[in-house]
Design a protein around this motif. Structure first.
Motif, PDB file in Angstrom:
ATOM      1  N   LEU A   3       0.835  -1.196   0.000  1.00  0.00           N
ATOM      2  CA  LEU A   3       0.000   0.000   0.000  1.00  0.00           C
ATOM      3  C   LEU A   3       0.871   1.247   0.000  1.00  0.00           C
ATOM      4  N   PHE A   4       0.495   2.222  -0.827  1.00  0.00           N
ATOM      5  CA  PHE A   4       1.133   3.531  -0.789  1.00  0.00           C
ATOM      6  C   PHE A   4       0.158   4.507  -0.164  1.00  0.00           C
ATOM      7  N   ARG A   5       0.609   5.217   0.882  1.00  0.00           N
ATOM      8  CA  ARG A   5      -0.227   6.193   1.594  1.00  0.00           C
ATOM      9  C   ARG A   5       0.425   7.571   1.523  1.00  0.00           C
ATOM     10  N   LEU A   6      -0.339   8.541   1.033  1.00  0.00           N
ATOM     11  CA  LEU A   6       0.132   9.913   0.927  1.00  0.00           C
ATOM     12  C   LEU A   6      -0.757  10.822   1.763  1.00  0.00           C
ATOM     13  N   ASP A   7      -0.127  11.703   2.559  1.00  0.00           N
ATOM     14  CA  ASP A   7      -0.853  12.732   3.311  1.00  0.00           C
ATOM     15  C   ASP A   7      -0.304  14.091   2.921  1.00  0.00           C
ATOM     16  N   ALA A   8      -1.193  15.101   2.966  1.00  0.00           N
ATOM     17  CA  ALA A   8      -0.751  16.434   2.559  1.00  0.00           C
ATOM     18  C   ALA A   8      -1.229  17.531   3.502  1.00  0.00           C
ATOM     19  N   SER A   9      -1.759  17.181   4.669  1.00  0.00           N
ATOM     20  CA  SER A   9      -2.227  18.199   5.602  1.00  0.00           C
ATOM     21  C   SER A   9      -1.047  18.925   6.243  1.00  0.00           C
ATOM     22  N   ILE A  10      -1.170  20.253   6.373  1.00  0.00           N
ATOM     23  CA  ILE A  10      -0.125  21.014   7.058  1.00  0.00           C
ATOM     24  C   ILE A  10      -0.355  21.038   8.565  1.00  0.00           C
ATOM     25  N   LEU A  11      -1.473  20.434   9.015  1.00  0.00           N
ATOM     26  CA  LEU A  11      -1.794  20.351  10.445  1.00  0.00           C
ATOM     27  C   LEU A  11      -2.076  18.889  10.797  1.00  0.00           C
ATOM     28  N   PRO A  12      -1.058  18.054  10.786  1.00  0.00           N
ATOM     29  CA  PRO A  12      -1.282  16.611  10.951  1.00  0.00           C
ATOM     30  C   PRO A  12      -1.949  16.218  12.266  1.00  0.00           C
ATOM     31  N   ALA A  13      -1.725  16.997  13.325  1.00  0.00           N
ATOM     32  CA  ALA A  13      -2.305  16.638  14.621  1.00  0.00           C
ATOM     33  C   ALA A  13      -3.816  16.853  14.659  1.00  0.00           C
ATOM     34  N   GLY A  82       8.431   5.512  -8.889  1.00  0.00           N
ATOM     35  CA  GLY A  82       8.517   4.106  -8.529  1.00  0.00           C
ATOM     36  C   GLY A  82       7.619   3.743  -7.357  1.00  0.00           C
ATOM     37  N   GLU A  83       7.486   4.653  -6.391  1.00  0.00           N
ATOM     38  CA  GLU A  83       6.597   4.390  -5.255  1.00  0.00           C
ATOM     39  C   GLU A  83       5.170   4.147  -5.725  1.00  0.00           C
ATOM     40  N   LEU A  84       4.741   4.884  -6.721  1.00  0.00           N
ATOM     41  CA  LEU A  84       3.392   4.707  -7.250  1.00  0.00           C
ATOM     42  C   LEU A  84       3.283   3.433  -8.080  1.00  0.00           C
ATOM     43  N   GLN A  85       4.257   3.210  -8.942  1.00  0.00           N
ATOM     44  CA  GLN A  85       4.195   2.049  -9.826  1.00  0.00           C
ATOM     45  C   GLN A  85       4.310   0.735  -9.065  1.00  0.00           C
ATOM     46  N   ASN A  86       4.942   0.738  -7.900  1.00  0.00           N
ATOM     47  CA  ASN A  86       5.121  -0.485  -7.120  1.00  0.00           C
ATOM     48  C   ASN A  86       3.950  -0.769  -6.183  1.00  0.00           C
ATOM     49  N   ALA A  87       2.971   0.122  -6.129  1.00  0.00           N
ATOM     50  CA  ALA A  87       1.855  -0.035  -5.189  1.00  0.00           C
ATOM     51  C   ALA A  87       0.770  -0.949  -5.758  1.00  0.00           C
ATOM     52  N   ASP A  88       0.229  -1.799  -4.891  1.00  0.00           N
ATOM     53  CA  ASP A  88      -0.945  -2.595  -5.246  1.00  0.00           C
ATOM     54  C   ASP A  88      -2.231  -1.854  -4.915  1.00  0.00           C
ATOM     55  N   ALA A  89      -2.134  -0.881  -4.015  1.00  0.00           N
ATOM     56  CA  ALA A  89      -3.279  -0.077  -3.614  1.00  0.00           C
ATOM     57  C   ALA A  89      -2.761   1.266  -3.119  1.00  0.00           C
ATOM     58  N   VAL A  90      -3.605   2.290  -3.216  1.00  0.00           N
ATOM     59  CA  VAL A  90      -3.186   3.646  -2.868  1.00  0.00           C
ATOM     60  C   VAL A  90      -4.267   4.342  -2.048  1.00  0.00           C
ATOM     61  N   PRO A 127      -6.177   0.241  -7.755  1.00  0.00           N
ATOM     62  CA  PRO A 127      -7.262   0.798  -6.946  1.00  0.00           C
ATOM     63  C   PRO A 127      -6.726   1.884  -6.013  1.00  0.00           C
ATOM     64  N   ALA A 128      -7.382   3.030  -6.009  1.00  0.00           N
ATOM     65  CA  ALA A 128      -6.915   4.165  -5.218  1.00  0.00           C
ATOM     66  C   ALA A 128      -8.097   4.863  -4.569  1.00  0.00           C
ATOM     67  N   VAL A 129      -7.910   5.265  -3.315  1.00  0.00           N
ATOM     68  CA  VAL A 129      -8.916   6.035  -2.590  1.00  0.00           C
ATOM     69  C   VAL A 129      -8.352   7.423  -2.349  1.00  0.00           C
ATOM     70  N   ASP A 160      -7.346  10.321 -14.801  1.00  0.00           N
ATOM     71  CA  ASP A 160      -7.194  10.472 -16.248  1.00  0.00           C
ATOM     72  C   ASP A 160      -5.746  10.334 -16.718  1.00  0.00           C
ATOM     73  N   VAL A 161      -4.836  11.022 -16.035  1.00  0.00           N
ATOM     74  CA  VAL A 161      -3.429  10.964 -16.451  1.00  0.00           C
ATOM     75  C   VAL A 161      -2.768   9.678 -15.965  1.00  0.00           C
ATOM     76  N   TRP A 162      -2.946   9.375 -14.680  1.00  0.00           N
ATOM     77  CA  TRP A 162      -2.290   8.188 -14.120  1.00  0.00           C
ATOM     78  C   TRP A 162      -3.139   6.937 -14.217  1.00  0.00           C
ATOM     79  N   GLN A 163      -4.420   7.075 -14.577  1.00  0.00           N
ATOM     80  CA  GLN A 163      -5.332   5.960 -14.859  1.00  0.00           C
ATOM     81  C   GLN A 163      -5.568   5.045 -13.667  1.00  0.00           C
ATOM     82  N   ALA A 164      -5.658   5.640 -12.479  1.00  0.00           N
ATOM     83  CA  ALA A 164      -6.016   4.866 -11.292  1.00  0.00           C
ATOM     84  C   ALA A 164      -7.491   4.490 -11.335  1.00  0.00           C
ATOM     85  N   ASP A 165      -7.823   3.389 -10.697  1.00  0.00           N
ATOM     86  CA  ASP A 165      -9.215   3.002 -10.478  1.00  0.00           C
ATOM     87  C   ASP A 165      -9.658   3.748  -9.216  1.00  0.00           C
TER      88      ASP A 165
END
Length: 210
Positions: A3-13, A82-90, A127-129, A160-165
């Motif tokens: 699984l690849f997990r990305l966060d982008a909040s500037i206030l993580p707490a 590579g992190e994206l291409q190696n992921a089975d789920a996102v 598959p990506a959420v 559209d560009v990366w073609q995720a489900d």
């Protein structure tokens, strides 16, 4: 499974997007207890703003003529792709900022694109959420209807560009609980948050089965 997990909040707490993403991740992890997770948090560990320019120009520069900065940036970009291409789920948790996609997410996505051949669908069939949160209300009939310039961009890149489900979970009014003048919206905010958490649970289960 990976699984690849990305966060982008500037206030993580105090991140609502992270809270919702955690629900989806918990379902995936329960189904794949021996799975691995790659995490990238752009809010706490942002990428250098000039890295994309260095990586992009490196691709059009003969390898022997590349500067150290270009080589480092291209290596970073290749790794991000590579992190994206190696992921089975996102799972991605990406809030809106100033009516658009945040600059640190934009830097990351530009670099990931630079890390592969132009037009490469980095998440083809994966598959990506996507969880996106908005402090105010942007729906039809609201004063800021049409001001959300982040969600369309995110969908364009991921689906559209990366073609995720892609499965999208959108939660608005996240600032109602703490912002003066939004008191009358707090019940609606709480319902939206509960609905988003429930959607994340279902999305996480679907992600685990994919």
């Amino acid at each position: 499974m990976h699984l690849f997990r990305l966060d982008a909040s500037i206030l993580p707490a105090a991140s609502v997007s992270a809270e919702i993403a955690d629900r989806a991740e918990a379902e995936w992890t329960a189904a794949h207890p021996w799975g691995t997770v790659t995490r990238r948090h752009l809010g706490t560990d942002p990428l250098a703003a000039d890295a994309w320019a260095q990586a992009a120009t490196a691709r059009s520069t003969p390898e022997a003529d590349r500067t150290p900065a270009q080589r480092d940036a291209l290596a970073l970009a290749t790794g991000l792709a590579g992190e994206l291409q190696n992921a089975d789920a996102v799972i991605m948790a990406v809030p809106i900022y100033n009516y658009g996609v945040s600059q640190h997410f934009k830097t990351w996505s530009d670099l990931a694109m630079a890390g592969a051949a132009k037009g490469t669908p980095l998440l083809k069939g994966t598959p990506a959420v996507l969880i996106t949160t908005l402090g105010g209300g942007y729906g039809p009939g609201t004063p800021r209807d049409g001001w959300d310039h982040s969600t369309p961009y995110l969908k364009r890149v991921l689906a559209d560009v990366w073609q995720a489900d892609l499965t999208l979970i959108k939660c608005e009014l996240t600032l109602a609980a703490t912002t003066p003048g939004m008191e009358e919206l707090r019940d609606l905010s709480a319902r939206q948050r509960a609905d988003a958490l429930a959607a994340a649970l279902e999305a996480g289960r679907s992600l685990a089965k994919a």
